[in-house]
Design a protein around this motif. Structure first.
Motif, short mmCIF file in Angstrom:
data_model
loop_
_atom_site.label_atom_id
_atom_site.label_comp_id
_atom_site.label_asym_id
_atom_site.label_seq_id
_atom_site.Cartn_x
_atom_site.Cartn_y
_atom_site.Cartn_z
N PRO A 132 1.04 -1.20 0.05
CA PRO A 132 -0.09 -0.07 -0.10
C PRO A 132 0.83 1.26 0.04
O PRO A 132 2.03 0.92 0.16
CB PRO A 132 -0.82 -0.23 1.15
CG PRO A 132 -0.04 -1.17 2.16
CD PRO A 132 0.80 -2.10 1.15
N LEU A 133 0.23 2.35 -0.23
CA LEU A 133 1.06 3.77 -0.37
C LEU A 133 1.74 3.98 0.84
O LEU A 133 3.03 4.38 0.76
CB LEU A 133 0.11 4.62 -0.54
CG LEU A 133 0.79 6.12 -0.90
CD1 LEU A 133 1.85 6.05 -2.13
CD2 LEU A 133 -0.17 7.18 -1.13
N GLU A 134 1.24 3.88 2.14
CA GLU A 134 1.85 4.18 3.18
C GLU A 134 3.12 3.26 3.46
O GLU A 134 4.05 3.95 3.87
CB GLU A 134 0.92 3.93 4.52
CG GLU A 134 -0.25 4.97 4.57
CD GLU A 134 -1.33 4.65 3.42
OE1 GLU A 134 -1.57 3.26 3.01
OE2 GLU A 134 -2.12 5.35 3.08
N HIS A 173 3.56 4.21 -7.85
CA HIS A 173 2.54 4.89 -7.29
C HIS A 173 2.42 6.37 -7.48
O HIS A 173 1.97 7.21 -6.85
CB HIS A 173 2.88 4.60 -5.68
CG HIS A 173 2.84 3.59 -5.00
ND1 HIS A 173 1.63 3.22 -4.58
CD2 HIS A 173 3.68 2.64 -4.51
CE1 HIS A 173 1.78 1.67 -4.06
NE2 HIS A 173 2.97 1.60 -4.21
N HIS A 174 2.94 6.76 -8.72
CA HIS A 174 3.01 7.94 -9.35
C HIS A 174 1.74 8.58 -9.28
O HIS A 174 1.74 9.79 -8.96
CB HIS A 174 3.73 8.02 -10.75
CG HIS A 174 3.88 9.27 -11.47
ND1 HIS A 174 2.84 9.69 -12.26
CD2 HIS A 174 4.77 10.25 -11.01
CE1 HIS A 174 3.34 11.01 -12.41
NE2 HIS A 174 4.45 11.35 -11.93
N GLY A 175 0.80 8.03 -9.64
CA GLY A 175 -0.50 8.57 -9.91
C GLY A 175 -0.95 9.10 -8.54
O GLY A 175 -1.57 10.16 -8.40
N ARG A 176 -0.93 8.16 -7.44
CA ARG A 176 -1.47 8.84 -6.26
C ARG A 176 -0.57 9.85 -5.63
O ARG A 176 -1.00 10.65 -4.87
CB ARG A 176 -1.56 7.63 -5.09
CG ARG A 176 -2.77 6.76 -5.60
CD ARG A 176 -3.31 6.06 -4.24
NE ARG A 176 -3.54 6.65 -3.00
CZ ARG A 176 -3.46 5.99 -1.89
NH1 ARG A 176 -3.23 4.81 -1.88
NH2 ARG A 176 -3.78 6.35 -0.58
N LEU A 177 0.69 9.42 -6.00
CA LEU A 177 1.54 10.52 -5.24
C LEU A 177 1.39 11.83 -5.96
O LEU A 177 1.62 13.09 -5.21
CB LEU A 177 3.14 10.12 -5.48
CG LEU A 177 3.70 8.96 -4.78
CD1 LEU A 177 5.06 8.45 -5.15
CD2 LEU A 177 3.64 9.19 -3.33
N SER A 178 1.12 12.09 -7.25
CA SER A 178 1.05 13.36 -7.89
C SER A 178 -0.26 13.85 -7.69
O SER A 178 -0.33 15.06 -7.81
CB SER A 178 1.42 13.09 -9.37
OG SER A 178 0.76 12.25 -9.98
N SER A 179 -1.42 13.03 -7.58
CA SER A 179 -2.80 13.67 -7.67
C SER A 179 -3.27 13.87 -6.10
O SER A 179 -4.17 14.58 -5.83
CB SER A 179 -3.57 12.56 -8.03
OG SER A 179 -3.77 11.40 -7.42
N THR A 180 -2.53 13.17 -5.06
CA THR A 180 -3.05 13.38 -3.65
C THR A 180 -2.24 14.74 -2.86
O THR A 180 -1.01 14.79 -3.25
CB THR A 180 -2.60 12.31 -2.82
OG1 THR A 180 -3.13 11.04 -3.48
CG2 THR A 180 -3.04 12.44 -1.30
N LEU A 229 -1.03 13.09 2.59
CA LEU A 229 0.07 11.76 2.57
C LEU A 229 0.77 11.96 4.00
O LEU A 229 1.18 12.96 4.74
CB LEU A 229 1.05 12.23 1.56
CG LEU A 229 0.67 12.20 -0.03
CD1 LEU A 229 1.47 12.45 -1.09
CD2 LEU A 229 0.00 10.60 -0.23
#
Length: 154
Positions: free
Chosen positions: A52-54, A88-95, A100
């Motif tokens: 997961p991202l975390e 995780h680029h999508g979540r990193l760049s859109s959140t 985060l």
């Protein structure tokens, strides 16, 4: 993920029983590298895909610390970092950054925690520097081998 959690808990001194890391006589960053080295490339990518991202952010923080403390296995650490950022680029760049979890890495002076963007930039610089050093060593050794071969031919 288990190795990452263990390293974090040991740094916080939450674990008192003898762990595998202690039995091997390794410090947290050394154990982190030991676990990464023990995985095959396909297994590593599959494991990174499931994080997961975390946990991925925790792994990026741990990779930054490992790049600081050890010159060995730069390629493995760089591959791990690139794979995680790519996945995780999508979540990193859109959140938004404030949503985060903050990485547990401080700046080079140890003063302030790095933001996520600063962490990624820091990792980029460290990986680039380490890989350039590795490239220089390989180039130097290749030139030396060519010189030895030329001496043997003549």
């Amino acid at each position: 993920q288990e190795a990452l959690l263990l390293c974090n808990r040991l740094e916080d001194k939450e674990v008192s029983e003898l762990t595998r890391m202690e039995a091997l006589g390794l410090r947290p960053n050394e154990y982190f590298l030991h676990v990464l080295k023990g995985m095959k490339r396909g297994e590593l990518e599959a494991a990174l895909l499931q994080l997961p991202l975390e946990s991925a952010l925790g792994l990026l923080s741990r990779a930054s610390l490992a790049l600081d403390s050890s010159a060995a296995h730069s390629e493995l650490l760089a591959r791990t970092v690139v794979t995680l950022v790519r996945l995780h680029h999508g979540r990193l760049s859109s959140t938004p950054a404030h949503l985060l979890p903050a990485p547990a890495v401080t700046d080079s002076n140890g003063n302030r925690p790095l933001s996520l963007l600063d962490l990624v930039r820091d990792l980029r610089q460290k990986c680039k520097r380490r890989l350039q050093t590795e490239t220089d060593v390989v180039g130097f050794n290749l030139a030396a081998l060519r010189h030895v071969r030329q001496k043997l031919v003549n």
